[in-house]
Design a protein around this motif. Structure first.
Motif, mmCIF file in Angstrom:
data_model
loop_
_atom_site.group_PDB
_atom_site.id
_atom_site.type_symbol
_atom_site.label_atom_id
_atom_site.label_comp_id
_atom_site.label_asym_id
_atom_site.label_seq_id
_atom_site.Cartn_x
_atom_site.Cartn_y
_atom_site.Cartn_z
ATOM 1 N N ARG A 137 46.665 25.169 26.014
ATOM 2 C CA ARG A 137 46.415 26.595 25.796
ATOM 3 C C ARG A 137 46.100 27.338 27.090
ATOM 4 N NH1 ARG A 137 42.497 25.489 20.814
ATOM 5 N NH2 ARG A 137 43.980 25.466 19.094
ATOM 6 N N ASP A 138 45.686 26.635 28.130
ATOM 7 C CA ASP A 138 45.334 27.349 29.369
ATOM 8 C C ASP A 138 46.567 27.672 30.213
ATOM 9 O OD1 ASP A 138 45.904 24.743 30.411
ATOM 10 O OD2 ASP A 138 44.638 25.161 32.133
ATOM 11 N N GLU A 139 47.738 27.148 29.804
ATOM 12 C CA GLU A 139 48.942 27.308 30.622
ATOM 13 C C GLU A 139 49.441 28.733 30.679
ATOM 14 O OE1 GLU A 139 52.379 24.427 30.356
ATOM 15 O OE2 GLU A 139 51.187 23.855 28.632
ATOM 16 N N GLU A 140 49.377 29.406 29.531
ATOM 17 C CA GLU A 140 50.079 30.676 29.440
ATOM 18 C C GLU A 140 49.459 31.445 28.289
ATOM 19 O OE1 GLU A 140 53.040 33.610 29.336
ATOM 20 O OE2 GLU A 140 52.394 32.455 27.605
ATOM 21 N N LYS A 141 49.446 32.798 28.357
ATOM 22 C CA LYS A 141 48.658 33.531 27.369
ATOM 23 C C LYS A 141 49.188 33.453 25.938
ATOM 24 C CE LYS A 141 50.449 37.645 29.555
ATOM 25 N NZ LYS A 141 50.131 38.832 30.322
ATOM 26 N N SER B 34 33.031 33.556 37.785
ATOM 27 C CA SER B 34 32.956 32.105 37.960
ATOM 28 C C SER B 34 34.246 31.602 38.621
ATOM 29 C CB SER B 34 32.719 31.412 36.615
ATOM 30 O OG SER B 34 33.827 31.613 35.762
ATOM 31 N N LYS B 35 35.038 32.524 39.112
ATOM 32 C CA LYS B 35 36.275 32.216 39.847
ATOM 33 C C LYS B 35 37.256 31.399 39.020
ATOM 34 C CE LYS B 35 34.232 32.856 44.342
ATOM 35 N NZ LYS B 35 32.970 33.422 43.794
ATOM 36 N N SER B 36 37.384 31.773 37.741
ATOM 37 C CA SER B 36 38.322 31.063 36.877
ATOM 38 C C SER B 36 39.589 31.866 36.617
ATOM 39 C CB SER B 36 37.672 30.736 35.534
ATOM 40 O OG SER B 36 36.391 30.240 35.740
ATOM 41 N N ILE B 37 39.683 33.039 37.235
ATOM 42 C CA ILE B 37 40.917 33.812 37.101
ATOM 43 C C ILE B 37 41.718 33.607 38.381
ATOM 44 C CG2 ILE B 37 41.911 36.115 36.936
ATOM 45 C CD1 ILE B 37 39.512 36.976 35.378
ATOM 46 N N PHE B 38 42.980 33.338 38.229
ATOM 47 C CA PHE B 38 43.809 33.051 39.385
ATOM 48 C C PHE B 38 44.514 34.310 39.880
ATOM 49 C CE2 PHE B 38 43.341 29.096 37.088
ATOM 50 C CZ PHE B 38 42.933 28.261 38.104
ATOM 51 N N GLU B 39 44.972 34.238 41.112
ATOM 52 C CA GLU B 39 45.591 35.414 41.728
ATOM 53 C C GLU B 39 46.781 35.933 40.937
ATOM 54 O OE1 GLU B 39 46.542 34.488 45.761
ATOM 55 O OE2 GLU B 39 44.428 34.455 46.363
ATOM 56 N N GLU B 43 47.027 39.549 39.375
ATOM 57 C CA GLU B 43 48.134 40.416 39.759
ATOM 58 C C GLU B 43 48.844 40.954 38.510
ATOM 59 O OE1 GLU B 43 51.924 39.183 42.163
ATOM 60 O OE2 GLU B 43 50.130 38.571 43.274
ATOM 61 N N ALA B 44 49.076 40.065 37.539
ATOM 62 C CA ALA B 44 49.773 40.465 36.317
ATOM 63 C C ALA B 44 48.989 41.533 35.556
ATOM 64 C CB ALA B 44 50.031 39.253 35.422
ATOM 65 N N ILE B 45 47.650 41.397 35.467
ATOM 66 C CA ILE B 45 46.914 42.414 34.705
ATOM 67 C C ILE B 45 46.714 43.691 35.518
ATOM 68 C CG2 ILE B 45 45.768 40.802 33.110
ATOM 69 C CD1 ILE B 45 43.145 41.478 34.612
ATOM 70 N N GLU B 46 46.718 43.576 36.852
ATOM 71 C CA GLU B 46 46.660 44.799 37.673
ATOM 72 C C GLU B 46 47.907 45.638 37.430
ATOM 73 O OE1 GLU B 46 46.134 43.556 41.728
ATOM 74 O OE2 GLU B 46 44.001 43.142 41.427
ATOM 75 N N ILE B 47 49.065 44.975 37.412
ATOM 76 C CA ILE B 47 50.319 45.690 37.164
ATOM 77 C C ILE B 47 50.302 46.288 35.753
ATOM 78 C CG2 ILE B 47 52.833 45.422 36.900
ATOM 79 C CD1 ILE B 47 52.610 43.170 39.052
ATOM 80 N N GLU B 55 42.859 53.514 35.271
ATOM 81 C CA GLU B 55 42.433 53.562 36.666
ATOM 82 C C GLU B 55 41.814 52.243 37.129
ATOM 83 O OE1 GLU B 55 40.019 56.987 37.253
ATOM 84 O OE2 GLU B 55 41.702 58.362 36.945
ATOM 85 N N LYS B 56 40.987 51.654 36.241
ATOM 86 C CA LYS B 56 40.364 50.392 36.626
ATOM 87 C C LYS B 56 41.214 49.221 36.138
ATOM 88 C CE LYS B 56 35.388 50.785 37.101
ATOM 89 N NZ LYS B 56 34.111 50.407 36.476
ATOM 90 N N VAL B 57 41.027 48.062 36.745
ATOM 91 C CA VAL B 57 41.697 46.871 36.227
ATOM 92 C C VAL B 57 41.052 46.528 34.890
ATOM 93 C CG1 VAL B 57 42.127 44.426 36.577
ATOM 94 C CG2 VAL B 57 42.259 46.000 38.495
ATOM 95 N N ASN B 58 41.856 46.477 33.850
ATOM 96 C CA ASN B 58 41.339 46.240 32.513
ATOM 97 C C ASN B 58 41.241 44.733 32.257
ATOM 98 O OD1 ASN B 58 40.764 46.146 29.838
ATOM 99 N ND2 ASN B 58 42.361 47.595 29.207
ATOM 100 N N LEU B 59 40.019 44.197 32.400
ATOM 101 C CA LEU B 59 39.829 42.744 32.245
ATOM 102 C C LEU B 59 40.133 42.288 30.826
ATOM 103 C CD1 LEU B 59 36.592 42.129 34.351
ATOM 104 C CD2 LEU B 59 38.900 41.440 34.942
#
Lengths: 301, 420
Positions: A137-141, B34-39, B43-47, B55-59
């Motif tokens: 499940r962590d691979e892709e949304k 906790s640094k569990s989101i990858f670049e 990048e994908a959610i910023e786009i 305006e803000k990055v929607n987490l």
């Protein structure tokens, strides 16, 4: 660790073994999809643990695009021999030859998408009622919402909005005639869990995962291996690079990573400091935002 | 590299909050800090955020997996998220705030050790808070953390936190949950989520992540009442294991040891445990929730659905079962209706004998008049099953006390039951 408390790897292992046994108890003719990648290797290891000292009571099935790395075929055949496994090979080349699918054209062409037809045909031909896979499940949304037991209709399709609720450890594998299931025993594992487990259990994996020298070129910022079946543009320069693979799929769409990690400890260090997901190097997921969801709905792994 | 991972354990938690409580922001914050989101994910959610004109990055976009969800800005289904610190691996069951709320929260809660319930500091307890708390308590989640969120919007005032906390303490005294904690946070700014807040010096407790990392979960399993539901019988057709007959399954309670005297249900035959093993590794003892294979001293007829237990500590053997049920089917629950039940490794048919009452999950009022049980309703019912089941009360054992109800015409899972 408290004497009566499991580590995260032991708890994940216990859960996955339970699910694999449940598949065997609830279905008549299950199969484990085996790509030769680390996730399916871990699934096979768990299956051996689940039924020891008996043999694994289902075959492995490799959906072979014909575009895999040589190292992978060699590894697959050795594993089958060493563990007494039954192997079925379903060939994408044959689906192409039979005129069931048409090969993509152009520089970025890949047989990745064609696998779905070969897979569904093979499931029907062998009358498998449950195909287990090593998806996490962590691979892709789109995978984050997948069930352990995933129901498929007569056409092998997944309907994400109409999934059965899955509670506790009670899995409902009931189906009508013609339908089948996909089951994902390692759903709750992350890439890091897989590497730690491979180290803990001393599981053999293909040499492609370790740092080695290889002819490569760069496309769209991704390092690709040069093989006899990858097409390159004139400006794409082929050079020897020190690389390894974080995931192993079809050689036409799997990116390599520049790396010196030549053993498991170094790989774990590298993965824990990496800022890019492992599928970040998969060209097949970059096609669109919902690329994986679309392929899964059609019946992809 | 250290061997620290060999000392990590696993905490499963669920998050609950109504639509605007900032639940997605909190999860995004936990993953981000906790640094569990990858670049590439970032990048994908910023786009995606800028494509939507935000305006803000929607987490929150991190947790919306399906196309329809992104298009409509809603969450449809339970999504599972993963992150780890050097101490623990975490699995988050993220449940949507509105559509099919009860059904999804019950699903997410069924495997959780802990529930985070978000409360808006400006609003205090609202109906949803009560509903979430009731479900967490009904599903037997051992730990609840109330995060009083949006403290930045009430000037980080201690009085606001203390007032809400007092309301929650009074209300939660009606719940069966024993471990309840309170935290003042601002998910938006990250105050007391991963890092300590500089704006709330009056707060001396731990941050949310520190609490999640250190909360004691080793005693959440029932390690007293030994229960081993047989899942599969292993009979290798091999020369070297000619007489091997192993019972495979996952221990549902207690600690089993080699040489223990055990009794088999339903036959009642007694024997001793000859061996307990995982793969080729023989163990002296094994405990819940391990998946093992056991062999017995005597050659007995044992099959899937049987249960191995201790002679002096046995479950109830019942054919008439009362339970709290959360209904999940599109069609209403039928009084006198026939369904299939899955309980541990058993499958039986049942008939609904009586609907005793329906619970109004906002007021916790028991309604004995209106007995129409529709999707997302919670009710107390009595059923009779075709063959006896080996059960414990749900609050004693979440594995032997739980069951699912299946519609025989559609094969869908339409209900989840907690045995009383």
């Amino acid at each position: 660790m408290n004497r009566y408390h499991l580590t995260h790897l032991k708890e994940l292992e216990a859960e996955s073994i339970f699910i694999i046994r449940e598949v065997v108890a609830q279905f008549e003719n299950p199969v484990l999809l085996f790509s030769g990648g680390k996730d399916s290797i871990v699934c096979h290891h768990l299956a051996r643990k689940a039924f020891y000292p008996a043999n694994v009571p289902f075959p492995l099935m490799h959906i072979d695009t014909g575009h895999n790395f040589e190292e992978l075929y060699k590894f697959r055949d050795e594993l089958v021999k060493e563990t007494n496994a039954r192997l079925i090979i379903a060939s994408v080349q044959k689906s192409i030859d039979d005129g069931k699918v048409k090969e993509e054209k152009g520089i970025n062409s890949s047989r990745n998408k064609l696998q779905t037809t070969t897979l569904l045909d093979a499931i029907e031909h062998h009358q498998f009622d449950c195909a287990m896979g090593g998806a996490r499940r962590d691979e892709e949304k789109a995978r984050a919402k997948e069930r352990f037991f995933s129901h498929r209709d007569d056409f092998g399709q997944w309907d994400p909005k109409n999934q059965r609720p899955e509670l506790w450890n009670l899995f409902n594998g009931k189906k009508s005639f013609g339908e089948h299931f996909r089951a994902f025993p390692i759903s709750n594992w992350t890439e890091m869990d897989i590497w730690q487990y491979i180290l803990q259990e001393k599981i053999k994996i293909p040499s492609l995962y370790f740092s080695h020298q290889r002819d490569c070129f760069i496309r769209n910022g991704v390092v690709m291996a040069k093989t006899s079946f990858t097409l390159t543009k004139p400006e794409e320069e082929i050079t020897k690079m020190q690389v390894r693979f974080r995931t192993i799929g079809d050689a036409t769409c799997t990116g390599a990573t520049i790396s010196n990690a030549d053993n498991l400890e170094k790989i774990i260090d590298e993965v824990s400091s990496s800022r890019i997901t492992e599928r970040g190097g998969r060209a097949d997921d970059k096609r669109s935002e919902a690329a994986m969801e679309d392929r899964k709905k059609e019946g992809y792994f | 590299m250290s061997d620290q991972y060999l000392n990590m354990d696993l905490l499963r938690f669920t998050t609950a909050g109504s639509v605007d409580d900032g639940k997605s922001t909190l999860i995004g914050r936990l993953l981000y800090d906790s640094k569990s989101i990858f670049e590439d994910q970032m990048e994908a959610i910023e786009i995606a955020s800028s494509n939507k004109g935000e305006e803000k990055v929607n987490l929150a976009l991190l947790t919306d997996g399906l196309r329809a969800e992104r298009e409509q800005g809603i969450t449809i289904d339970v999504a599972y998220r993963y992150f780890a610190t050097p101490k623990r691996k975490f699995i988050i069951a993220d449940t949507p705030g509105h559509v099919q709320y009860t059904r999804n929260m019950v699903t997410g809660a069924s495997t959780a050790n802990l529930a985070i319930i978000l409360v808006d500091a400006r609003k205090g307890i609202v109906e949803q808070t009560k509903r979430h708390s009731f479900i967490a308590s009904l599903l037997g989640i051992p730990h609840i953390i109330y995060c009083i969120n949006k403290m930045d919007l009430v000037n980080h005032e201690e009085e606001v936190f203390e007032k809400t906390k007092k309301e929650l303490v009074d209300f939660s005294s009606k719940l069966t949950t024993k471990d309840i904690r309170f935290l003042p946070i601002s998910a938006l700014n990250g105050d007391n989520v991963v890092n300590r807040s500089k704006n709330m010096n009056w707060y001396e407790g731990s941050t949310l992540l520190h609490t999640l990392e250190n909360i004691h979960i080793a005693s959440d399993q029932n390690l007293i009442d030994c229960r081993f539901p047989v899942q599969h019988v292993i009979r290798p057709q091999k020369e070297e294991f000619h007489d091997f007959r192993g019972y495979a399954g996952r221990i549902a309670g207690g600690v089993f040891k080699k040489n223990d005297e055990v009794v088999l249900l339903p036959s009642g035959f007694q024997s001793r445990i000859k061996s307990i093993q995982i793969f080729d590794n023989e163990l002296e003892e094994a405990f819940a929730p391990m998946s093992v294979t056991m062999t017995l001293e005597d050659d007995l007829d044992v099959s899937r659905g049987d249960m191995i237990v201790r002679v002096k500590n046995q479950p109830e053997i019942l054919q008439d079962i009362e339970m709290m049920v959360c209904w999940m089917g599109e069609k209403p629950l039928l009084s006198r209706g026939k369904y299939t039940i899955k309980h541990t490794t058993n499958e039986v048919r049942c008939i609904v004998k009586e609907i005793l009452y329906k619970v109004d999950i906002n007021s916790l009022h028991r309604d004995t008049e209106d007995k129409s049980i529709n999707c997302n309703d919670i009710a107390r019912i009595a059923v009779r099953v075709t063959k006896p089941l080996f059960v414990d009360k749900y609050n004693i054992n979440r594995t032997t006390g739980s069951l699912i109800i299946i519609d025989e015409s559609t094969n869908n899972t339409v209900g989840s039951g907690m045995i009383i």
